[in-house]
Enzyme design. Structure first.
Site, PDB file in Angstrom:
ATOM      1  N   HIS A  13       0.793  -4.330   2.331  1.00  0.00           N
ATOM      2  CA  HIS A  13       0.619  -2.946   2.776  1.00  0.00           C
ATOM      3  C   HIS A  13      -0.723  -2.381   2.338  1.00  0.00           C
ATOM      4  O   HIS A  13      -1.312  -2.819   1.353  1.00  0.00           O
ATOM      5  CB  HIS A  13       1.749  -2.056   2.239  1.00  0.00           C
ATOM      6  CG  HIS A  13       1.969  -2.197   0.762  1.00  0.00           C
ATOM      7  ND1 HIS A  13       2.840  -3.116   0.236  1.00  0.00           N
ATOM      8  CD2 HIS A  13       1.430  -1.557  -0.293  1.00  0.00           C
ATOM      9  CE1 HIS A  13       2.843  -3.028  -1.076  1.00  0.00           C
ATOM     10  NE2 HIS A  13       1.984  -2.091  -1.434  1.00  0.00           N
TER      11      HIS A  13
ATOM     12  N   CYS B 179       3.539   1.246  -8.819  1.00  0.00           N
ATOM     13  CA  CYS B 179       2.618   0.163  -8.462  1.00  0.00           C
ATOM     14  C   CYS B 179       1.307   0.804  -8.024  1.00  0.00           C
ATOM     15  O   CYS B 179       1.257   2.011  -7.772  1.00  0.00           O
ATOM     16  CB  CYS B 179       3.201  -0.725  -7.358  1.00  0.00           C
ATOM     17  SG  CYS B 179       3.426   0.067  -5.752  1.00  0.00           S
TER      18      CYS B 179
END
Length: 654
Positions: free
Chosen positions: A67, A187
């Protein structure tokens, strides 16, 4: 917005052909570009690869979620891809990956998009859905499966909400017998791993009879923020994060600090540590500190040193590139406008326009060594190391030493390098020494003790360090300036070859950093031969791909030939990383070919004594090369050497 609103039958690959990670990413990004969801294939792919460099998005169990939140994205999209044979995607469990969900989020994506992306992470915890996706035959079936899964999930959520409300009413005023844990997940991009870890912890906690509250630090901000009451009541704290989170609030608690991937794959271990009193007690060093606990996985000494060094280099490079090119333009302006022979000592500042460029560039360039040392120290010792590291770098730049306070000699890049590590570990030493001070003095340690004692200790040590480092720096610069003919050719070949070995990895970075380190001392004398060889060597691999894919079409697939055009641009722009997908797919043939061509180019550039005044830019700074036509010719010669080797070594495409 639901997941099915982000899926499109035009953005699916039901028979992914790639067998390795780099090629799989390129195949999926190409599909996004062809379907009109992104404006630039190269820009978006660079974002995907940058994310992969932080932590693999191969989550295990046959699933990967690459992503990127990227300005090249026109419309928020989830591309679905299925590989019948499986792809070696460097997954967390080391197993092949069969299902891919490439998430493309616009740079200005709102909270609705991010919530939908988080929902995808939650849905993929359903093994029934995963198995069904592995068996789909049409794009419409994918849409139908996600539509059904979302409805089922919403119904489950509603039922759980009702159940929780009823339990709360029944137990009002009664303490729970279950152990209670709080957790934080985060993250670097905050899109996928953050929410996968959240749900994995919640699900495992429910199985183990543990109450848990999870705070997520995602791209849409902090959700389910832990309160002081939550933290006080908890038996332990779990931080599953790959970026800094607010840590001071956990002072005095048993705390487990691990990468976010452990929050997904090692949930039971983390929960047992947090509830069993086996995790170390966290001690805060300040209001906003984000230090790691003893449970943190630190890796090898070598990897930690490399991480600290790269933190300094990555912060330093913008100053080197911006300031270096501005100074180089100052010399170019004076050379173009002409300078009298008796004024050559003022080259670069003779004309007023050139003087402006040199003043601006010099201001930025002068920050190079302090920034390098400061951010090395910051990586080692967090913010208390920053001021001490900056001072160490500045002392390396000025070269002040015990034996030459009146006539300092710069210890240069090497001095700043040593100074940065020295400053960081001095602060680490001070933290241990001052750890037993009364807790009431914790606040003053960061703002008084660390900067004062750290500065004085590091400063006096640098007065000693600068003595040998100045001598080494002067000797190295004199040696490089005296190189000519065979010696310069040998050094140029070595450094150019290093640029092609791992295409942006540690060896490549070592050569590039060495090249930029020589630039400061040589820009006033026309530039650095070393920097010229380094940039030339880095331009060869992608250019070789472009040439080989054109000359030997039967050795490259159609998609590889299309990527060859892109590599032409990357090569001339000095973006060596453009060759990575090809090297990863066939390293035994690609890497030796790249190295051979780069070595030839580096030897030619070094042997002819060609100089470069800019640290980056490729063809866009060609006028800052001492012999631009010859330089380009040598780069092209090396690229053809590599291309012909590829043509000989590669097998024909079946």
């Amino acid at each position: 917005m639901k997941i099915i609103d982000l899926l499109s039958t035009n953005c699916m690959i039901l028979d992914l052909q790639a067998t390795d990670k780099k090629v799989a990413i390129d195949e999926m990004v190409t599909k996004l570009y062809e379907s009109g969801r992104i404006t630039s294939k190269e820009e978006f792919e660079a974002g995907i690869l940058a994310r992969e460099a932080q932590t693999s998005t191969g989550l295990g169990d046959g699933i990967a979620m690459p992503h990127s939140k990227n300005k090249a994205v026109k419309q928020a999209t989830v591309l679905f891809a299925k590989s019948p044979k499986g792809v070696d995607y460097e997954s967390l469990d080391g197993q092949p990956t069969f299902l891919f969900f490439m998430i493309a989020a616009p740079e200005g994506a709102n909270d609705t998009h991010l919530q939908a992306l988080a929902s995808l992470s939650r849905l993929l915890l359903n093994p029934i859905l995963i198995q069904a996706l592995k068996e789909v035959e049409t794009a419409d079936q994918v849409i139908e499966l996600f539509d059904a899964a979302e409805k089922e999930y919403e119904a489950k959520e509603a039922a759980e909400a009702v159940k929780e409300e009823q339990e709360a009413k029944e137990k009002a005023g009664e303490p729970s017998d279950k152990p209670y844990v709080v957790a934080v997940t985060a993250c670097p991009t905050g899109i996928a791993h953050t929410y996968m870890a959240e749900d994995a912890l919640k699900n495992k906690a429910a199985e183990m009879g543990i109450d848990i509250k999870v705070e997520t630090n995602g791209s849409d901000g902090v959700k389910h923020r832990l309160t002081a009451e939550d933290i006080s009541r908890a038996a332990g704290v779990i931080v599953a994060a790959d970026k800094n989170v607010e840590m001071a609030r956990f002072d005095g608690k048993h705390l487990v600090n691990r990468p976010v991937s452990d929050g997904i794959k090692k949930t039971e271990e983390l929960l047992n540590l947090a509830t069993g009193g086996k995790a170390p007690i966290y001690h805060s060093n300040g209001a906003d500190d984000s230090e790691e606990s003893g449970e943190s996985s630190k890796g090898s000494v070598g990897s930690q040193i490399y991480k600290h060094l790269m933190n300094g280099v990555s912060h330093m490079l913008p100053f080197v590139i911006g300031g270096g090119i501005a100074i180089a333009l100052a010399f170019l302006i004076d050379q173009t406008m002409g300078v009298p022979k008796d004024q050559l000592a003022n080259l670069g500042s003779y004309h007023q326009a050139a003087a402006y460029f040199k003043a601006i560039g010099g201001t930025a360039f002068n920050f190079m060594l302090p920034v390098l040392a400061g951010y090395i120290a910051s990586s080692i010792a967090d913010r208390p190391g920053l001021i001490v590291g900056f001072a160490a770098g500045a002392m390396a730049s000025t070269g002040i030493a015990l034996n030459n306070l009146d006539q300092p000699t710069s210890s240069g890049f090497l001095g700043a390098l040593v100074g940065g590590f020295l400053a960081g570990y001095v602060i680490v030493f001070l933290k241990k020494v001052l750890a037993k001070l009364p807790k009431s003095l914790d606040g003053i340690k960061t703002i008084l003790f660390y900067p004062v004692f750290g500065l004085l200790i590091t400063g006096f040590l640098m007065l000693l360090v600068n003595i040998p480092m100045s001598a080494i720096n002067t000797g190295l610069n004199n040696f490089l300036m005296s190189l000519s003919g065979a010696n310069a050719a040998l050094l140029g070949a070595l450094l150019a070859g290093m640029m092609a070995i791992d295409l942006g990895g540690p060896i490549n970075k070592a050569a590039y950093v060495f090249g930029t380190g020589t630039l400061a001392a040589s820009v006033a004398t026309g530039g650095s031969v070393v920097m010229a060889a380094v940039m030339a060597g880095g331009m060869v691999p992608p250019l070789a791909i472009a040439i080989a894919s054109f000359l030997f079409k039967n050795k490259f697939t159609q998609k590889e030939q299309e990527a060859g055009v892109t590599n032409l641009i990357m090569g001339f722009s000095f973006i060596t990383e453009g060759a990575i997908p090809f090297a990863a797919s066939d390293p035994l043939r690609m890497i030796p070919s790249f190295v051979a061509g780069s070595v030839v180019t580096g030897a030619l550039v070094g042997g002819m004594g060609i100089k470069l005044m800019a640290p980056h830019g490729g063809i866009f700074v060609i006028m800052l090369v001492s012999h631009p036509i010859m330089y380009l010719l040598f780069v092209i010669i090396g690229a053809f050497v590599s291309a012909f080797m590829l043509g000989l070594l590669r097998k024909k495409v079946a």
